[in-house]
Design a protein around this motif. Structure first.
Motif, PDB file in Angstrom:
ATOM      1  N   SER A   2       0.834  -1.193   0.000  1.00  8.92           N
ATOM      2  CA  SER A   2       0.000   0.000   0.000  1.00  8.92           C
ATOM      3  C   SER A   2       0.875   1.252   0.000  1.00  8.92           C
ATOM      4  O   SER A   2       2.066   1.193   0.333  1.00  8.92           O
ATOM      5  CB  SER A   2      -0.892   0.006   1.233  1.00  8.92           C
ATOM      6  OG  SER A   2      -0.109   0.213   2.413  1.00  8.92           O
ATOM      7  N   PRO A   3       0.298   2.421  -0.380  1.00  8.56           N
ATOM      8  CA  PRO A   3       1.088   3.661  -0.335  1.00  8.56           C
ATOM      9  C   PRO A   3       1.661   3.948   1.039  1.00  8.56           C
ATOM     10  O   PRO A   3       2.795   4.425   1.162  1.00  8.56           O
ATOM     11  CB  PRO A   3       0.070   4.725  -0.764  1.00  8.56           C
ATOM     12  CG  PRO A   3      -0.926   3.987  -1.599  1.00  8.56           C
ATOM     13  CD  PRO A   3      -1.035   2.621  -0.985  1.00  8.56           C
ATOM     14  N   THR A   4       0.896   3.644   2.102  1.00  8.88           N
ATOM     15  CA  THR A   4       1.400   3.878   3.462  1.00  8.88           C
ATOM     16  C   THR A   4       2.584   2.974   3.762  1.00  8.88           C
ATOM     17  O   THR A   4       3.604   3.411   4.318  1.00  8.88           O
ATOM     18  CB  THR A   4       0.284   3.634   4.491  1.00  8.88           C
ATOM     19  OG1 THR A   4      -0.796   4.533   4.239  1.00  8.88           O
ATOM     20  CG2 THR A   4       0.797   3.851   5.910  1.00  8.88           C
ATOM     21  N   GLU A   5       2.478   1.692   3.396  1.00 10.97           N
ATOM     22  CA  GLU A   5       3.587   0.754   3.626  1.00 10.97           C
ATOM     23  C   GLU A   5       4.804   1.166   2.818  1.00 10.97           C
ATOM     24  O   GLU A   5       5.941   1.067   3.308  1.00 10.97           O
ATOM     25  CB  GLU A   5       3.143  -0.666   3.247  1.00 10.97           C
ATOM     26  CG  GLU A   5       2.111  -1.256   4.191  1.00 10.97           C
ATOM     27  CD  GLU A   5       1.583  -2.584   3.687  1.00 10.97           C
ATOM     28  OE1 GLU A   5       1.205  -3.416   4.526  1.00 10.97           O
ATOM     29  OE2 GLU A   5       1.545  -2.794   2.450  1.00 10.97           O
ATOM     30  N   TRP A   6       4.579   1.626   1.590  1.00  5.34           N
ATOM     31  CA  TRP A   6       5.700   2.083   0.769  1.00  5.34           C
ATOM     32  C   TRP A   6       6.395   3.271   1.413  1.00  5.34           C
ATOM     33  O   TRP A   6       7.627   3.347   1.456  1.00  5.34           O
ATOM     34  CB  TRP A   6       5.194   2.460  -0.618  1.00  5.34           C
ATOM     35  CG  TRP A   6       6.262   3.041  -1.504  1.00  5.34           C
ATOM     36  CD1 TRP A   6       7.142   2.350  -2.295  1.00  5.34           C
ATOM     37  CD2 TRP A   6       6.573   4.425  -1.668  1.00  5.34           C
ATOM     38  NE1 TRP A   6       7.986   3.217  -2.949  1.00  5.34           N
ATOM     39  CE2 TRP A   6       7.660   4.501  -2.581  1.00  5.34           C
ATOM     40  CE3 TRP A   6       6.049   5.600  -1.153  1.00  5.34           C
ATOM     41  CZ2 TRP A   6       8.218   5.713  -2.967  1.00  5.34           C
ATOM     42  CZ3 TRP A   6       6.606   6.808  -1.543  1.00  5.34           C
ATOM     43  CH2 TRP A   6       7.678   6.859  -2.437  1.00  5.34           C
ATOM     44  N   LEU A   7       5.613   4.209   1.948  1.00  8.92           N
ATOM     45  CA  LEU A   7       6.184   5.389   2.580  1.00  8.92           C
ATOM     46  C   LEU A   7       6.971   5.019   3.829  1.00  8.92           C
ATOM     47  O   LEU A   7       8.089   5.502   4.044  1.00  8.92           O
ATOM     48  CB  LEU A   7       5.069   6.379   2.934  1.00  8.92           C
ATOM     49  CG  LEU A   7       5.515   7.733   3.516  1.00  8.92           C
ATOM     50  CD1 LEU A   7       6.356   8.502   2.503  1.00  8.92           C
ATOM     51  CD2 LEU A   7       4.300   8.550   3.928  1.00  8.92           C
ATOM     52  N   LEU A   8       6.410   4.141   4.651  1.00  5.42           N
ATOM     53  CA  LEU A   8       7.084   3.743   5.880  1.00  5.42           C
ATOM     54  C   LEU A   8       8.360   2.958   5.590  1.00  5.42           C
ATOM     55  O   LEU A   8       9.291   2.948   6.409  1.00  5.42           O
ATOM     56  CB  LEU A   8       6.151   2.904   6.751  1.00  5.42           C
ATOM     57  CG  LEU A   8       4.941   3.633   7.336  1.00  5.42           C
ATOM     58  CD1 LEU A   8       4.057   2.668   8.108  1.00  5.42           C
ATOM     59  CD2 LEU A   8       5.384   4.779   8.232  1.00  5.42           C
ATOM     60  N   GLY A 140       9.586   4.268   8.748  1.00  6.02           N
ATOM     61  CA  GLY A 140       8.730   3.555   9.687  1.00  6.02           C
ATOM     62  C   GLY A 140       9.322   3.451  11.078  1.00  6.02           C
ATOM     63  O   GLY A 140       8.608   3.510  12.078  1.00  6.02           O
ATOM     64  N   GLN A 144       6.938   4.809  14.007  1.00  7.30           N
ATOM     65  CA  GLN A 144       6.284   3.694  14.689  1.00  7.30           C
ATOM     66  C   GLN A 144       7.057   3.359  15.958  1.00  7.30           C
ATOM     67  O   GLN A 144       8.201   2.918  15.904  1.00  7.30           O
ATOM     68  CB  GLN A 144       6.224   2.462  13.784  1.00  7.30           C
ATOM     69  CG  GLN A 144       5.309   2.633  12.579  1.00  7.30           C
ATOM     70  CD  GLN A 144       5.317   1.412  11.689  1.00  7.30           C
ATOM     71  OE1 GLN A 144       6.369   0.891  11.331  1.00  7.30           O
ATOM     72  NE2 GLN A 144       4.137   0.949  11.325  1.00  7.30           N
TER      73      GLN A 144
END
Length: 426
Positions: A2-8, A140, A144
């Motif tokens: 996902s875009p969020t996972e890619w960013l993190l 991330g 996180q």
């Protein structure tokens, strides 16, 4: 992904990210500093350039003086800031000062660029310092606080052995110590994830201070050499649990039982009780080891020398010579009832002399640019040899008191540590 996972997952230490960011920072700074092309021949415009440069230079010098004071007079960080970190700090101060003068002196276009220079001045030096310390490999790990899922103790074991280990978060209560520990982080090798696993060696690990248990896996990348070792040994490797010896990032209970918390009882009683109850670990404590970084390395040395019957080996990365918080008397007041004699007796070298280390194995490392902690490693190694231990002292090339040293140490010595513990368990 996902875009969020890619960013993190964005790599914060990759040259493909750093070089464009550094270039943009330099270009923005030059645009704010230099006169417009149409004013290139104007003496007034160049006098303003000199003013902006002087203010930026003065700000850099002030920050360097502050760094020197905090490092060498106050000793705020416990270690000296590296020249690279001081350089980036000076760049940040100069960039912010240049942006402010650009906003004051400039016309519309210079003020616009000065506004853009402010975030660049904050972000680019931070990235440079991060490369020096090796703390945050991805975005991330910055945003996180706990990237690892909780361990499901009731999960059905796999019928076939997985190809790699897993990193999970676990709650280890302080039933005897009543120590208020934060969740631990455990790495389970493939051989621990199958039905009816054979008992495995154990490594209890400690991050530095300030810090958290997960740091050894995020910044230290501990799972990588562990997975490599397991892959070469039919899935078997020590179970590694990074426990909380601090209770809060900025606290330093110095790994003893005191009014600051009963850390020694937590590590030597509560943690082993939980491990032997919930995970497939060996009951032969010759196959139990320790590792840690900085304050955590000091803890590892305290436990292996103070409890030689409970731990057979240790890998200490950048250890102090004794548990320390600011200074000897403050340390004694905080955790040793005001007695400097008790504080001195808790030092690893003093405990080696009192207890011996026959049959133990130690790996002591520090960054080659970290003179103080390199000398500590040599002194601890010499004393351990006299106490009967097998010792290797290693130097991480080109690094200081940082996570690059930790990563090098884990790559170099997790295998030998695991070999020693596995041999003891046969």
């Amino acid at each position: 992904m996902s875009p969020t996972e890619w960013l993190l997952a964005t790599q914060l230490q990759a040259p493909s990210k750093l070089v464009p960011a550094d270039t943009a920072f330099v270009v923005l700074a030059l645009v704010v500093l230099l006169p417009a092309v149409r004013q290139w021949r104007s003496p007034t415009a160049w006098r303003r350039v000199v003013t902006r440069a002087a203010i930026a230079g003065a700000a850099a010098l002030v920050l360097l003086a502050v760094c020197w004071f905090l490092t060498h007079v106050v000793d705020l960080f416990g270690v000296a800031l590296s020249p690279v970190t001081q350089m980036w700090t000076a760049f940040a101060a100069a960039g912010l000062a240049l942006a402010v003068t650009g906003l004051v002196q400039g016309g519309r276009w210079r003020r616009t660029v000065a506004v853009l220079l402010v975030p660049a001045t904050l972000v680019v030096p931070a990235l440079g310092v991060n490369v020096e310390f090796g703390k945050y490999p991805t975005l991330g790990t910055v945003v996180q606080s706990d990237p690892f899922p909780a361990l499901d103790l009731d999960a059905v074991p796999s019928a076939t052995m997985p190809s790699a280990g897993v990193v999970r978060t676990v709650e280890i209560p302080g039933r005897r110590s009543h120590f208020d520990a934060r969740p631990a982080v455990v790495w389970l090798p493939p051989a621990a994830l199958v039905r009816d696993p054979r008992p495995l060696p154990v490594v209890i690990a400690f991050s530095g201070q300030p810090g958290a248990p997960g740091d050894l896996f995020t910044a230290g990348r501990l799972a990588e050499p562990l997975d490599a070792y397991a892959a070469a040994h039919e899935g078997r490797a020590p179970i590694v649990v990074s426990v909380d010896q601090l209770s809060a990032p900025g606290r330093n209970p110095m790994c003893v039982d005191s009014a600051l918390g009963n850390v020694a009882t937590y590590v030597t009683r509560d943690v082993p009780d939980w491990l032997t109850t919930h995970l497939p670990v060996t009951t032969d404590h010759r196959a139990w080891g320790l590792t840690g970084f900085s304050q955590g390395a000091t803890c590892a040395m305290q436990f292996v020398t103070g409890h030689p019957d409970e731990f057979g080996a240790a890998l200490a990365v950048s250890s102090e010579l004794q548990p320390i918080d600011q200074g000897p008397q403050h340390s004694a007041d905080q955790a040793f009832g005001g007695s400097t004699a008790r504080w001195r007796a808790a030092a690893p070298i003093a405990q080696m002399r009192a207890n011996g280390l026959g049959g133990h194995a130690l790996w002591l490392t520090a960054g080659s640019a970290d003179r103080e902690f390199s000398e500590n490693a040599r002194k601890l190694g010499a004393a351990a040899r006299k106490a009967g231990a097998r010792v290797e002292v290693g130097s991480a090339p080109g690094s200081g008191h940082d996570w690059n040293t930790v990563q090098w140490s884990f790559r170099s010595y997790v295998g030998p540590l695991a070999d020693a513990l596995s041999a003891a368990d046969r």
